[in-house]
Design an enzyme around this catalytic site. Structure first.
Site, PDB file in Angstrom:
ATOM      1  N   ARG A 282      -1.977  11.879   7.092  1.00 24.72           N
ATOM      2  CA  ARG A 282      -0.676  11.978   8.308  1.00 24.72           C
ATOM      3  C   ARG A 282       0.223  10.489   8.325  1.00 24.72           C
ATOM      4  NH1 ARG A 282      -2.867  10.728  12.959  1.00 24.72           N
ATOM      5  NH2 ARG A 282      -4.942  11.630  13.073  1.00 24.72           N
ATOM      6  N   HIS A 286      -1.445  11.182  15.907  1.00 26.40           N
ATOM      7  CA  HIS A 286      -1.254  12.723  16.320  1.00 26.40           C
ATOM      8  C   HIS A 286      -0.458  13.479  16.561  1.00 26.40           C
ATOM      9  CE1 HIS A 286      -3.867  16.224  17.489  1.00 26.40           C
ATOM     10  NE2 HIS A 286      -3.092  16.202  18.460  1.00 26.40           N
ATOM     11  N   TYR A 297      -6.485   2.289  15.560  1.00 28.90           N
ATOM     12  CA  TYR A 297      -7.322   3.544  14.252  1.00 28.90           C
ATOM     13  C   TYR A 297      -7.640   3.187  12.795  1.00 28.90           C
ATOM     14  CZ  TYR A 297      -4.469   6.928  14.781  1.00 28.90           C
ATOM     15  OH  TYR A 297      -3.545   8.355  14.775  1.00 28.90           O
TER      16      TYR A 297
END
Length: 725
Positions: A282, A286, A297
């Site tokens: 992606r 999120h 991250y």
């Protein structure tokens, strides 16, 4: 020294890669359709993120940008009758399934877009924005997208929550004799969820035509697969359940399509489930329009490397190199996709200076809030209703459990859609309590002994119910096991009708027993009525005698809502009358019964405590009215009967056996005092168990559960304040 022998897995597990020959032989129409669909999804997602950044998407915006290859590749090979379900990140799957189902001819990239495109994208965006023109009337939003007409079973906000439901639809496809399949999409996070793994096992055991499609984008929010999984190759899970599995590069749409074609061949041949793991990435975090690197991250370098492998660029490059299309036509396609999304955004919003806002007329009406929590029971109109007190034909005395098995056999004779399932229901001469007696012999293919995996088989029953071709009757061996299956009952079955717009029917019956007094301890002895009454969407019935069980079960099986049928272990061997030959009468849902008339006190109870209440009243010689509630859900409470009694007696006692903390009477007592405060001569009184859970110790179990002595004591206390006149 011991002898060691390597064991082989029963199911194949392989990695599939496309090659030059595959691209050379792929049809221009297939490649073109994938490219068009992919760019429409891409521009849709860009528009969604843009509107979200302006505060026009209330809630999350889980973008699928970068992951389109998994959706367009897998869905390109499906037939019209195939169905799909998705996760919280499911816009791309929803759009791909809707477009492929609705568009018969795509044309070449760069030509005018098919007419169906505008309405599909507009209605999908309207749903994500919470607007009335959406497929679920704005109630589902981004994470609960459903459109039955195109076989889109729904996206699901509970990680892994849609997997058991998908298995139910797959079971229905198989049972109906079709070769249709179901694809359940979920991410790497869901691959560690118990309900998903339970469904792997169940689908393999029953050879269901279900593809578990794992979109491994390598991060569950910000946690990488490698951090939380011993083997980050998630397709390794399949062979352990004897499920053939493929790992494929999800950034290569053709490779995904080829893997799906192999999986489809396996499933359509009746060989059972498959698993496809597509490695995707992606582009954004999120939720929202920031990259993962903004949250530290992921690195910018990693994101750049994956962006160079963009699935749409991969597809375009291969097509241009084979002169299937041109760069100019692809640019024209991109422009057309952008233009249609600009039109759609303009149709849903209005400009206020430099700001955008939702067009006011597109919002759902506020009164729509409660629409569709449950049905209106019109399906029960015209049924013949009977009550034991007024029944004039011959009766016979039978045990409660025998009446339960007889009415189930009768309904299965009359209705071939009824399917019974649960642990040990097909064994032991009628399950653990005799309620399924005779069914295995009469209907061996319609009674399913399940593995010990309550979340999976309850969810499978829910999926069957939503599919609509069959009526599942699911048995949970003990009421405590409802909490093992809590997600499927409370988050899925109870919410589905309302969540997906208000019109979806969920005709499932879930039976269970309350086993207080059996010595089975804290985890096998609860009365769940209080918890279920707090969950809108569930109907609850609690028969106290064989005659009522027959009528209430007939109503439950005819109802289009989920119905919980509570049974009490103390009642199974109790005797009562049922008609000699008539098992086709109904007792209305939402209708209480006056079990004993009286003038001084209204006693409200259910199940085994009805008889205990009558016995206590008669032992004390009191003039009390005992009402058997029978229906316990909020919509099913018979306020006409309850209110008439309260206005007569002016005193109320609620009697239940279970513990204080899980008490049904808490809700009921509060509601009575709000409705009938002016008629009450004293506060609503209650009999219930202790605060502590029932224990294995016979003495402590007795102390935990209410009994006839507790009823007598409370009645004696109440009578001291009641005038004898």
């Amino acid at each position: 020294m011991p002898t060691n022998k390597s064991l082989k897995l029963l199911a194949p597990w392989k990695q599939l890669k496309s090659n030059t020959k595959d691209w050379d032989s792929a049809s221009a129409e297939k490649l073109g359709a994938m490219l068009i669909c992919g760019h429409l999804i891409r521009e849709f997602e860009k528009t969604t993120l843009n509107l979200a950044s302006k505060g026009l998407v209330h809630g999350p915006a889980h973008s699928s940008i970068g992951q389109e290859g998994g959706a367009i590749g897998s869905i390109s090979s499906l037939k019209m009758g195939d169905m799909v379900s998705g996760s919280h990140r499911g816009h791309h799957q929803f759009i791909a399934k809707s477009l492929y189902h609705s568009v018969s001819e795509w044309g070449a990239p760069g030509s005018s877009l098919p007419d169906a495109v505008y309405d599909i994208l507009k209605n999908t965006l309207a749903e994500i924005m919470g607007l009335a023109p959406g497929y679920c009337n704005g109630r589902g939003g981004s994470m609960h997208l459903r459109w039955d007409e195109v076989g889109m079973l729904g996206t699901n906000a509970i990680v892994g929550g849609g997997t058991p439901l998908a298995a139910g639809t797959a079971w229905s496809c198989k049972r109906a004799g079709t070769d249709n399949v179901v694809i359940n999409y979920f991410g790497d996070g869901a691959a560690n969820i118990g309900s998903v793994l339970e469904t792997f096992n169940l689908a393999a055991a029953w050879k269901l035509p279900l593809c578990f499609f794992v979109e491994n984008n390598q991060f569950a929010v910000s946690t990488s697969v490698a951090e939380v999984t011993g083997d980050s190759r998630l397709s390794a899970r399949g062979p352990g359940f004897n499920i053939p599995s493929w790992q494929v590069d999800g950034m290569d749409p053709l490779a995904v399509a080829l893997a799906m074609e192999e999986a489809l061949k396996h499933m359509r041949a009746g060989k059972g489930p498959t698993l496809v793991e597509a490695i995707v990435y992606r582009e954004f975090h999120h939720s929202g329009g920031l990259p993962g690197s903004a949250f530290r991250y992921r690195s910018k370098e990693e994101e750049a490397e994956w962006k160079e492998r963009d699935p749409l660029e991969c597809l375009a490059r291969e097509m241009v190199s084979r002169e299937v299309t041109t760069t100019e036509k692809i640019e024209s396609l991109k422009s057309a996709a952008q233009e249609i999304m600009v039109r759609i955004a303009d149709d849903l919003t209005v400009k206020n200076g430099a700001n955008l806002s939702i067009k006011p007329e597109l919002w759902p009406k506020k009164e729509f809030c409660n629409f569709g929590i449950r049905g209106n029971l019109s399906e029960l109109e015209g049924t013949r209703c009977e009550e034991l007190a007024a029944y004039s034909k011959p009766l016979k005395e039978v045990k409660f459990a025998e009446a339960a098995s007889q009415v189930m056999l009768r309904r299965m004779e009359k209705d071939e859609s009824i399917i019974v399932m649960g642990e040990d229901v097909h064994r032991l001469g009628g399950g653990t309590n005799g309620v399924t007696k005779g069914i295995p012999e009469r209907f061996p293919d319609r009674i399913l002994g399940t593995p010990i995996s309550e979340n999976a088989f309850v969810g499978l029953g829910g999926g069957m119910a939503m599919d609509g071709r069959f009526k599942p009757v699911v048995e949970l061996m003990y009421a405590d096991f409802f909490w093992v299956a809590a997600d499927q009952i409370f988050n899925q079955v109870a919410k589905a009708r309302h969540m997906y717009g208000g019109n979806l029917e969920v005709p499932i019956v879930i039976r269970t027993k309350i086993a207080m007094g059996t010595g089975y301890g804290s985890q096998h002895s609860i009365d769940p009525a209080g918890a279920f009454a707090m969950s809108p969407g569930l109907r609850i019935v609690a028969p106290s005698n064989p005659f009522d069980y027959v009528g209430l079960m007939n109503s439950a099986l005819a109802c289009k809502d989920p119905v919980i049928v509570l049974e009490h272990v103390d009642l199974y061997n109790s005797l009562g009358n049922i008609p000699v030959e008539d098992l086709d009468y109904f007792i209305p849902l939402g209708k209480a019964a006056v079990a004993k008339p009286g003038e001084k006190v209204t006693i409200l109870s259910y199940l085994s405590m009805v008889k205990h209440s009558i016995d206590a009243v008669e032992a004390l010689g009191l003039d009390a009215e005992v009402i058997d509630l029978r229906s316990l859900d909020r919509a099913g409470l018979d306020w006409d009967t309850i209110g008439e009694s309260i206005r007569k007696t002016n005193n109320v006692l609620i009697v239940e056996q279970g513990t204080l903390g899980n008490s049904y009477g808490t809700m009921l007592g509060d509601e009575i005092q709000r409705r009938y405060f002016d008629w009450l001569d004293q506060p609503v009184q209650r009999v219930h168990g202790a605060e502590g859970w029932p224990s294995v110790s016979k003495v402590l179990e007795s102390a935990a559960n209410a009994d006839i002595d507790d009823i007598k004591a409370k009645l004696s206390e109440m009578m001291k304040t009641i005038s004898p006149l």
